[in-house]
Design an enzyme around this catalytic site. Structure first.
Site: not given
Ligand code: AP5
Ligand code: MG
Length: 213
Positions: A13, A88, A127, A160, A171
């Site tokens: 994402k 979410r 990552r 992270r 997660r």
């Molecule tokens: P990356 O693009 O970083 O993936 P991502 O989908 O952004 O993954 P996240 O871990 O950030 O998602 P998340 O939803 O768990 O975390 P968030 O920060 O939102 O890519 C990942 C890796 O893969 C990288 O190394 C990249 O280089 C590689 N990659 C990407 N695309 C690729 C491809 N096509 N091929 C190969 N490699 C690739 O949330 C974190 C925490 O915050 C949650 O657990 C929760 O506690 C809280 N939180 C956030 N939002 C909310 C909400 N709305 N409600 C409640 N709690 C929330």
């Molecule tokens: Mg992200």
């Protein structure tokens, strides 16, 4: 363009968001990034959010919803925005619907990126992120030119706290239970764009752009 990026942890994402916001010149609103910035600054919100994030659990709806409402009211969101990682839960989606209705605007698309669990775990664990600019790399799939150094600004890379195998697995489970039902929710509204996230980064981006045209 008013967009949501939906998908499990590690699916790409944030990676796609960076390219999408550049192309369409819209702000990138990542609730995860907002929480991490608050944790770094040591705010009360950050301290509350950290308790949940470290366990891989969702931060309570009432905390998240007010932050997003506030962010959407800013001037730079007038002509569009990209929500990454919000909503979410069904409750968050309903709160967003109501807010958009009040603002007199509608979502254009919900981009739903999908991939299998094994891929997600490998991507999240490998990552590495730049301390200065937040660019995400992957030790295997998208490595920097020099190990642990950002290509863009020379910043040091870090991992992270929630990118360990155990927390990533939690997660993913939380995603399946609490977030996956949103796919059906937005399918019923006819605005879902399903995208295969297992393809290379550039290919995923091309598919998204085509789907948005
Ligand atoms: P990356 O693009 O970083 O993936 P991502 O989908 O952004 O993954 P996240 O871990 O950030 O998602 P998340 O939803 O768990 O975390 P968030 O920060 O939102 O890519 C990942 C890796 O893969 C990288 O190394 C990249 O280089 C590689 N990659 C990407 N695309 C690729 C491809 N096509 N091929 C190969 N490699 C690739 O949330 C974190 C925490 O915050 C949650 O657990 C929760 O506690 C809280 N939180 C956030 N939002 C909310 C909400 N709305 N409600 C409640 N709690 C929330
Ligand atoms: Mg992200």
């Amino acid at each position: 363009m008013r967009l949501i990026l939906l998908g499990p942890p590690g699916v790409g994402k944030g990676t796609q968001a960076s390219a999408i916001v550049k192309k369409y010149n819209i702000p990138h609103i990542s609730t995860g990034d907002i929480f991490r910035a608050n944790i770094k600054e040591g705010t009360e919100l950050g301290m509350k959010a950290k308790e949940y994030m470290d366990k891989g659990l969702l931060v309570p709806d009432e905390l998240v919803v007010s932050i997003v409402k506030d962010r959407l009211s800013k001037d730079d969101c007038k002509d569009g925005f990209l929500l990454d990682g919000f909503p979410r839960t069904i409750e968050q989606a309903e709160a967003l619907d109501e807010e958009l209705k009040n603002m007199g605007i509608k979502l254009d698309k919900v981009v739903n990126i999908y991939a299998d669990k094994e891929i997600l775990i490998e991507r999240a664990i490998g990552r590495r992120i730049c301390k200065k600019c937040g660019t995400a790399y992957h030790i295997k799939f998208n490595p920097p030119k020099v190990e642990n150094v950002c290509d863009i600004d020379g910043g040091e890379l870090f991992q992270r706290d929630d990118d360990n195998r155990e927390t990533v697995s939690t997660r993913i489970e939380v995603y399946e239970k609490q977030t996956e039902p949103l796919i059906e929710y937005y399918k019923e509204k006819g605005i879902i764009l399903d995208v295969d996230g297992t393809k290379p980064i550039e290919e995923v981006f091309e598919t998204i752009v085509k789907g948005l045209e």
